[in-house]
Design an enzyme around this catalytic site. Sequence first.
Site, PDB file in Angstrom:
ATOM      1  N   GLY A 117     133.670  48.064  61.894  1.00  0.00           N
ATOM      2  CA  GLY A 117     132.841  48.612  62.979  1.00  0.00           C
ATOM      3  C   GLY A 117     133.753  49.172  64.047  1.00  0.00           C
ATOM      4  O   GLY A 117     133.434  49.172  65.241  1.00  0.00           O
ATOM      5  N   GLN A 170     131.081  50.301  69.844  1.00  0.00           N
ATOM      6  CA  GLN A 170     131.369  50.026  71.258  1.00  0.00           C
ATOM      7  C   GLN A 170     132.101  48.703  71.504  1.00  0.00           C
ATOM      8  O   GLN A 170     132.935  48.621  72.404  1.00  0.00           O
ATOM      9  CB  GLN A 170     130.121  50.167  72.128  1.00  0.00           C
ATOM     10  N   ARG A 187     119.251  46.910  63.561  1.00  0.00           N
ATOM     11  CA  ARG A 187     117.811  47.049  63.342  1.00  0.00           C
ATOM     12  C   ARG A 187     117.366  48.433  63.777  1.00  0.00           C
ATOM     13  O   ARG A 187     117.690  48.890  64.871  1.00  0.00           O
ATOM     14  CB  ARG A 187     117.059  46.005  64.152  1.00  0.00           C
ATOM     15  N   ARG A 238     112.133  42.906  58.791  1.00  0.00           N
ATOM     16  CA  ARG A 238     113.155  41.882  58.900  1.00  0.00           C
ATOM     17  C   ARG A 238     113.911  41.664  57.578  1.00  0.00           C
ATOM     18  O   ARG A 238     115.133  41.556  57.549  1.00  0.00           O
ATOM     19  CB  ARG A 238     112.419  40.602  59.273  1.00  0.00           C
ATOM     20  N   ASN A 251     122.294  43.821  55.250  1.00  0.00           N
ATOM     21  CA  ASN A 251     123.461  43.060  55.704  1.00  0.00           C
ATOM     22  C   ASN A 251     124.041  42.169  54.612  1.00  0.00           C
ATOM     23  O   ASN A 251     125.260  42.014  54.522  1.00  0.00           O
ATOM     24  CB  ASN A 251     123.116  42.280  56.973  1.00  0.00           C
ATOM     25  N   ASN A 304     125.652  41.011  63.606  1.00  0.00           N
ATOM     26  CA  ASN A 304     124.453  40.185  63.436  1.00  0.00           C
ATOM     27  C   ASN A 304     123.662  40.501  62.175  1.00  0.00           C
ATOM     28  O   ASN A 304     123.693  41.641  61.729  1.00  0.00           O
ATOM     29  CB  ASN A 304     123.555  40.361  64.667  1.00  0.00           C
ATOM     30  N   ASP A 332     128.181  33.222  73.878  1.00  0.00           N
ATOM     31  CA  ASP A 332     127.152  32.331  74.409  1.00  0.00           C
ATOM     32  C   ASP A 332     127.799  31.180  75.178  1.00  0.00           C
ATOM     33  O   ASP A 332     127.332  30.780  76.247  1.00  0.00           O
ATOM     34  CB  ASP A 332     126.294  31.790  73.256  1.00  0.00           C
ATOM     35  N   HIS A 368     123.269  32.148  66.668  1.00  0.00           N
ATOM     36  CA  HIS A 368     123.512  33.068  67.780  1.00  0.00           C
ATOM     37  C   HIS A 368     122.223  33.871  68.005  1.00  0.00           C
ATOM     38  O   HIS A 368     122.128  35.033  67.658  1.00  0.00           O
ATOM     39  CB  HIS A 368     124.678  33.995  67.437  1.00  0.00           C
TER      40      HIS A 368
END
Length: 350
Positions: free
Chosen positions: A28, A32, A109, A115, A122, A148, A176, A204
């Site tokens: 990736g 960003q 997504r 879902r 993934n 994710n 987190d 997460h």
Amino acid sequence: MLTLLTSMYLVVRAVSSRAEPIRVVVTGAAGQIAYSLLYSIAKGDVFGKDQPIILMLLDIPPMLPVLEGVVMELQDCALPLLRDVIPTDKVDVGFKDVDAAILVGSMPRKEGMERKDLLKANVAIFKTQGAALDQHAKKTVRVLVVGNPANTNCLIASKSAPSIPKENFSCLTRLDHNRASSQVAMRCSVSSDNVKNVIIWGNHSSTQYPDVHHAKVNVNGSEMSAYDAVKNEAWLRGDFISTVQQRGAAVIKARKLSSAMSAAKAICDHMRDIWFGTKEGEFISMGVYAKGNSYGIPEDLIYSFPVQIKNKTWKMVDGLSINDFSRAKMDATAAELVEERDTALELLSQ
Ligand SMILES: NC(=O)c1ccc[n+]([C@@H]2O[C@H](COP(=O)([O-])OP(=O)(O)OC[C@H]3O[C@@H](n4cnc5c(N)ncnc54)[C@H](O)[C@@H]3O)[C@@H](O)[C@H]2O)c1
Ligand SMILES: *[C@@H]1O[C@H](CO)[C@@H](O)[C@H](O)[C@H]1NC(C)=O
Ligand SMILES: *[C@@H]1O[C@H](CO)[C@@H](O)[C@H](O)[C@H]1NC(C)=O
Ligand SMILES: *[C@@H]1O[C@H](CO)[C@@H](O)[C@H](O)[C@H]1NC(C)=O
Ligand SMILES: CC(=O)N[C@H]1CO[C@H](CO)[C@@H](O)[C@@H]1O
């Protein structure tokens, strides 16, 4: 004596500056988070100021032109530790002989996407990348999954890389964890380094459980429990928890983009702790393989636990007391992960 020490120091310096470069892959890499992350890695914030680095940047074919821009900027930073940058859209090139793998890229997504279809996409990505790690990476590679659904992607990657120890896979819940520490620090008007041993349990996601029952705060030079320092149980059991759970969504709402600077910082904290260990008497949170845990969490999961790290090896912090309030929240986030795992494993076997 002094000259002896000085010359020993110089020898050590000379040896370390000639150290073999380590190979680090970031997936990736045109996205960003990577844009904030790559600079920190390349300037030595994660693997040490004397550790030369070769960066492998993996993204998908349509992003290769963007990746070229990232490569140019990294070159233009003129960083002495950065020995080479290899952009690629091929997993066998990107994962070749890597010492550390930071898997940031995943399928986002999209509008109207079911879902299950998202999970399917993934599972396919992390199956491919796990298999590539298995085939091409060093067996001692440390793998951190960020993309994710991070916990489940991490589980799929590790199951697809049977020759690499399961303990070498972890997923990011440090963001987190940092959010929780920072909320407590702000509430007590102390800097964040005065807060330690908060715990993020579970997924997460908004069911994660940020737990401060074992956290300590240093206020005016004396260490006390977070409950004593905050002096507001209602806040700790209410708004504190929901603020941390919803923080990702709040950032997206405000920025129209998901957390990137803070995610990159958390990735650096996580990997640096794997490389150099956690501080004596402190623990941090990360998603790890749940096998053998003492908290009654189902074993075949990547679940966020408190861990301590030494010699590049993590150890779960066992035997912390868990009250009924915590128990219910730890079980709820586990149930969510079990359900997601079962669907993912079904997809993996197809
Ligand atoms: N665990 C955490 O705490 C945490 C925090 C923030 C963000 N995230 C997740 O991190 C991920 C990246 O976030 P971002 O803001 O950088 O997103 P982004 O969309 O800006 O970048 C993602 C990049 O991944 C690439 N990519 C997609 N599939 C790929 C594949 N199969 N191989 C290689 N690259 C691939 C995309 O082309 C894109 O360049 C998202 O999944 C996000 O939800 C996790
Ligand atoms: C677990 O957390 C991830 C990351 O936020 C999320 O995408 C996923 O939907 C969560 N799992 C479930 C079953 O809700
Ligand atoms: C810490 O010290 C400051 C200044 O002496 C004082 O105002 C503050 O109330 C103290 N905080 C606590 C929690 O004791
Ligand atoms: C550190 O880990 C390495 C590799 O796993 C092992 O060979 C070594 O003995 C360990 N050192 C200590 C001090 O535990
Ligand atoms: C972080 C971690 O647990 N790393 C382990 C990876 O695997 C090697 C053996 O290949 C172990 O020595 C590490 O402890």
